[in-house]
Design a protein around this motif. Structure first.
Motif, mmCIF file in Angstrom:
data_model
loop_
_atom_site.group_PDB
_atom_site.id
_atom_site.type_symbol
_atom_site.label_atom_id
_atom_site.label_comp_id
_atom_site.label_asym_id
_atom_site.label_seq_id
_atom_site.Cartn_x
_atom_site.Cartn_y
_atom_site.Cartn_z
ATOM 1 N N ALA A 552 0.894 -1.121 -0.230
ATOM 2 C CA ALA A 552 0.026 0.039 -0.021
ATOM 3 C C ALA A 552 1.006 1.467 -0.097
ATOM 4 O O ALA A 552 0.520 2.201 -0.721
ATOM 5 N N ALA A 553 1.769 1.397 0.922
ATOM 6 C CA ALA A 553 2.721 2.474 0.712
ATOM 7 C C ALA A 553 3.697 2.490 -0.558
ATOM 8 O O ALA A 553 3.744 3.667 -1.092
ATOM 9 N N ALA A 556 1.395 3.942 -3.127
ATOM 10 C CA ALA A 556 1.391 5.411 -2.933
ATOM 11 C C ALA A 556 2.469 6.236 -3.571
ATOM 12 O O ALA A 556 2.375 7.275 -4.337
ATOM 13 N N SER A 559 2.333 5.735 -7.402
ATOM 14 C CA SER A 559 1.174 6.212 -7.827
ATOM 15 C C SER A 559 0.406 5.135 -8.822
ATOM 16 O O SER A 559 -0.016 5.287 -10.014
ATOM 17 N N ARG A 612 3.038 12.003 -1.842
ATOM 18 C CA ARG A 612 2.119 11.074 -1.737
ATOM 19 C C ARG A 612 1.945 10.031 -0.821
ATOM 20 O O ARG A 612 1.070 9.455 -0.373
ATOM 21 N N LEU A 613 3.271 9.619 -0.393
ATOM 22 C CA LEU A 613 3.339 8.696 0.682
ATOM 23 C C LEU A 613 3.059 9.354 2.126
ATOM 24 O O LEU A 613 2.185 8.699 2.825
ATOM 25 N N TYR A 616 -0.854 9.199 2.196
ATOM 26 C CA TYR A 616 -1.210 7.679 2.389
ATOM 27 C C TYR A 616 -1.142 7.595 3.981
ATOM 28 O O TYR A 616 -2.032 7.048 4.433
ATOM 29 N N TYR A 617 0.081 7.772 4.357
ATOM 30 C CA TYR A 617 0.146 7.608 5.963
ATOM 31 C C TYR A 617 -0.674 8.483 7.017
ATOM 32 O O TYR A 617 -1.461 7.844 8.143
ATOM 33 N N SER A 619 -3.842 9.318 5.991
ATOM 34 C CA SER A 619 -5.252 8.636 5.760
ATOM 35 C C SER A 619 -5.334 7.515 6.435
ATOM 36 O O SER A 619 -6.133 7.086 7.235
ATOM 37 N N SER A 620 -4.200 6.475 6.399
ATOM 38 C CA SER A 620 -4.436 5.466 6.961
ATOM 39 C C SER A 620 -4.114 5.445 8.590
ATOM 40 O O SER A 620 -4.844 4.829 9.488
ATOM 41 N N SER A 638 -12.366 10.143 7.230
ATOM 42 C CA SER A 638 -11.629 8.653 6.922
ATOM 43 C C SER A 638 -12.404 7.482 7.113
ATOM 44 O O SER A 638 -13.229 7.380 7.948
#
Length: 864
Positions: A552-553, A556, A559, A612-613, A616-617, A619-620, A638
């Motif tokens: 997943a990371a 991100a 892309s 982007r990374l 992702y973090y 949001s997660s 979220s």
């Protein structure tokens, strides 16, 4: 297995035993474990080390079909006691009990368990000289201290342990017979035959010992006695091997008198017996498990197929060294010769060898005249297979590019053995040819130290410096050899310079280059990188700040979707540039990471990947923290549906915590403090995870971000109570008023009440939470206010607040916290039975999220 001839580490090592009474021993002294139930639980975990033992199996082993009503609670208490005992005797934390649905898992180096040691000795002794074999097997037998599992419930049984003892004993007697110790074995074998009259292998050993000492009639009588018993008691005849031995003794077969080695097959006229293996490497240490694996490959019955072993690993990990050493150790097993070729699959200058050229080389080596070597490659392969069809040869194919390069080089007969080394995982060889795969990893520190010490000269460099150098090399054999070579002709003080040079990440790879040589760690990595079809994945990994990365990371950063990112990572894993340690958890060795950093993108590509990374973090982290309680900040939307339950959310935070911490150094200040604030919510599950708050606060203050400063100061108030945090809470309220932020004001008053232990602050916070219209946010304030009111003797008000905390909870953890508070209030007013009911429910809820909090609740229940 690191078993072998290594000494003990400096710290105490806890060892375990099941070959007798169940025990744990530290420095030769038994550890007090507790009653039969605790010992029984430990026994079941030791019999299945590093596996999840279901609770149902534990209940069955301890109580059978009639467990008590509180059986699960009792098991939980047993686990808690064992954990505490392990923490006391093993401060390094190398052995622990993990809670893994549907049960528990003992995480332990299996070498510390006596049954694993015995099994290792049995396997390792298989191809050793009879003298050494007998010594190793006697050592294995000494591990039995009496009847196995002697002091636990008879429902916990492991018949395989008795089978193992018989196998070790039979192998030891076989070794003694090979050494001519026939006369001294007779008494032992006769006693054994009376105790275990139907062990045919032991009867055979007794017959052979009697025959070799001139007692042929007694040998035949032993057979007749066994045959009568087998017929009368079991209704069966002796097996074919024993019948054959009886026939040979009856016919006075003189070849039984002494073990004779298998005759060497002389080479045919014009055919050379090749001996092409490279020299055994100097200073080789470790790889005990891998050598056992190779021994098993040799010993296994592969039927009509050619046994094939593939040793895979990254550049410089020691594949060729291991293969060459083992080949030299067992060359007597291949009297028809040993063939070797470097296929140059990853050579820096020359193209990989074509299979047809290798076949020509092998045919000429085997004595085929040059003018008789077939022109067609398939014809060469057919002749090669014909020549080796009935010969006992070892074929070593080094540095293979792929499965296609080696396919035509495989002999057709089952007497040959093929050993392949490659920088890629040749999984196609498994499906097509039934190959065994072995992935090499870095060496442990003790073996790494011995590699350098042997090359430099034993004792020239003190142990502390050797340990530093070994650690900085990360157990990478090529790096260790380069370090040893650089020090070999120098004075001891040069070691300090080399430690400084390798200790700096900016110069480490440059330092790991042999002087006056083109041998370097970087060159090997670079060649693998240049052979990648899609190198961008590896370049982006040079940006990643954490110790492990998920698909997943990676998705991100690239892309792309997660499935494509997973495929890309597994391509890198097949090239040994990353390792998938668990499903979807990929790690890089420190030396490979340094190489990836050198290739990492710069400029806009770098900035975009980091953006982007971080997104992702953010949001997660926001999604996962919502499992632990009401999310005071931020007002996001979220979706945590991607995480199945709170346990998955906890696992995500535990796994990603080092990355979250590292991200604060590369994220923009506004993102960094938000990430720290959201990760702070994990603190309620794991109190030790607090370092992000202080770092995030420093970032927000330095950036002049008032909102971030307020939220991080409020978070700090939950971690510690001091004059500083009182001013933190006041500052939060001040900022909230300046920003006209009702939510922040509520959090500020709750923080102030927490550090001052004040009723008024909680009541003010509840007013603000009421204005927000989000009841769940008020749960923690109600729970803390309940405890304060109970301490003041206002039990009715306290219970009302505690029950409200339960009622408004919207997560498992929030409900558990509310019930814990309610139980404490009930206990303070003397309603212990009702309190225990609440605590029991709280413990069950906590268990879904936090093992530590669940244990604390069970300890509280036990103490009432």
């Amino acid at each position: 297995m690191s078993t072998g001839e290594t000494g003990e580490d400096d710290h105490a090592v806890v060892r375990f035993g099941v070959l007798g009474p169940v025990q744990a021993v530290v420095n030769g002294e038994p550890v007090a474990l507790g009653g039969p139930g605790v010992r029984g639980l430990l026994a079941m975990l030791l019999l299945r080390p590093n596996e999840v033992v279901p609770v149902e199996d534990i209940l069955d082993g301890l109580w059978g079909d009639d467990p008590p009503l509180t059986a699960r609670t009792i098991v939980q208490n047993y686990v808690s006691r064992l954990r505490r005992q392990l923490r006391l005797v093993d401060p390094t934390g190398s052995v622990w009990i993990d809670t893994q649905l549907p049960g528990y898992q003992l995480i332990v180096d299996e070498d510390l368990i006596d049954v694993s040691r015995a099994t290792w000795l049995l396997n390792r002794a298989r191809h050793d000289h009879p003298v050494r074999r007998a010594e190793m097997l006697r050592e294995a037998l000494s591990l039995w201290r009496g009847p196995v599992l002697a002091d636990v419930s008879p429902r916990i049984n492991a018949p395989e342990l008795e089978d193992l003892r018989f196998a070790v004993l039979e192998a030891r007697i076989e070794a003694d017979l090979e050494l001519g110790r026939h006369a001294e074995l007779i008494g032992e074998l006769a006693t054994f035959a009376e105790a275990y009259p139907f062990r045919e292998q032991m009867i055979a050993h007794l017959m052979l010992a009697l025959y070799r000492t001139g007692r042929r009639a007694d040998a035949l009588e032993s057979y007749q006695r066994f045959a009568r018993r087998a017929a009368e008691d079991l209704g069966i005849d002796p097996g074919p091997a024993l019948r054959e031995l009886h026939e040979r003794v009856l016919n006075d077969d003189s070849t039984l008198l002494l073990p004779v080695p298998a005759p060497l097959v002389p080479p045919k006229v014009g055919v050379i017996v090749p001996a092409q293996l490279p020299p055994a490497p100097v200073g080789f240490h470790g790889r005990d498990e891998e050598l056992v694996w190779l021994d098993q490959l040799l010993a296994e019955d592969h039927g009509a197929a050619t046994p094939i072993g593939v040793i895979s690993g990254p550049a410089g990990i020691g594949k060729t060294a291991l293969a060459a050493l083992w080949g030299r150790m067992v060359d007597h097993e291949f009297p028809d010769g040993q063939l070797f070729v470097s296929l140059r699959g990853f050579h820096p200058e020359y193209a990989p060898l074509e299979p047809g050229d290798v076949l020509t080389q092998f045919l000429l080596t085997l004595g085929v005249p040059a003018n008789e070597v077939p022109v067609d490659t398939d014809d060469r392969a057919a002749l090669y297979r014909s020549l080796l069809a009935h010969r006992r040869v070892l074929v070593m194919l080094d540095d293979a590019r792929d499965s296609a390069q080696v396919r035509l080089l495989l002999p057709g007969g089952s007497r040959a053995l093929v050993l392949i080394t490659s920088r890629v995982r040749l999984e196609g060889m498994v499906a097509r040819s039934g190959a065994w795969l072995l992935d090499l990893e870095a060496l442990p520190v003790p073996d790494s130290i011995r590699v350098i010490d042997t090359i430099v000269g034993a004792g020239r460099i003190d142990h502390a410096r050797l340990e530093q150098l070994a650690t900085l090399c990360g157990g990478w054999p090529q790096a260790l050899r380069i370090v040893g070579a650089r020090l070999a002709a120098r004075q001891e003080w040069v070691a300090d310079e080399l430690i400084s040079e390798i200790g700096d990440q900016r110069t480490r790879l440059a330092a790991l280059t042999a002087e006056h040589s083109d041998t370097s760690v970087r060159a090997g990595f670079d060649l693998t990188y240049r052979r990648l079809a899609e190198p961008d994945s590896f370049r982006l990994l040079g940006l990643f700040p954490g110790p492990s990365i998920s698909p997943a990371a990676m998705a991100a950063m690239q892309s792309v979707d997660v499935a494509e990112a997973r495929r890309n990572l597994r391509v890198l894993a097949d090239a040994f540039l990353v390792t998938e340690t668990n499903r979807d958890v990929f790690v890089m060795h420190d030396l490979i990471r340094l190489h990836a950093k050198e290739l990492a993108p710069v400029g806009e590509e770098r900035s975009a990947a980091y953006d982007r990374l971080v997104l992702y973090y953010l949001s997660s982290a926001d999604a996962t923290r919502r499992f632990f309680g009401p999310a005071a900040y931020p007002l996001g939307k979220s979706d945590n549906s991607g995480f199945g339950d709170a346990a998955q959310a906890v696992a995500w935070f535990e796994r990603e915590w080092p990355t979250l911490l590292a991200l604060l150094d590369v994220a923009a200040p506004s993102d960094a403090w938000r990430l720290a604030r959201m990760a702070h919510d994990f603190w309620v599950v794991s109190p030790s995870r607090a370092s992000l708050v202080h770092k995030g606060l420093s970032i927000a203050v330095s950036a002049g971000d008032l909102e971030g400063e307020a939220w991080l100061r409020a978070a700090r108030c939950s971690l510690e109570y001091s004059k500083e945090t009182v001013s933190d809470a006041a500052r939060v309220i001040e900022i909230a008023n300046s920003l006209s932020d009702t939510r922040l004001a509520a959090v500020g008053y709750e923080a102030l009440a927490t550090v001052q232990n004040g009723v008024a602050g909680y009541e003010k916070a509840l007013e603000y939470y009421g204005e927000l219209g989000e009841p769940a946010l008020s749960g923690p304030a109600h729970a803390r206010l309940a405890l304060l009111q109970a301490e003041m003797g206002n039990y009715g008000t306290a219970e009302r607040h505690a029950r409200t905390a339960v009622d408004v909870s919207n997560t498992v953890f929030a409900e558990a916290s509310g019930r814990e508070a309610l139980g404490r209030v009930l206990s303070m007013r003397g309603a212990n039975s009702a309190a225990q009911q609440q605590w029991q429910q709280a413990a069950e809820l906590y268990a879904q999220v936090s093992v530590e909090r669940a244990e604390q609740m069970r300890d509280l229940i036990d103490g009432v």
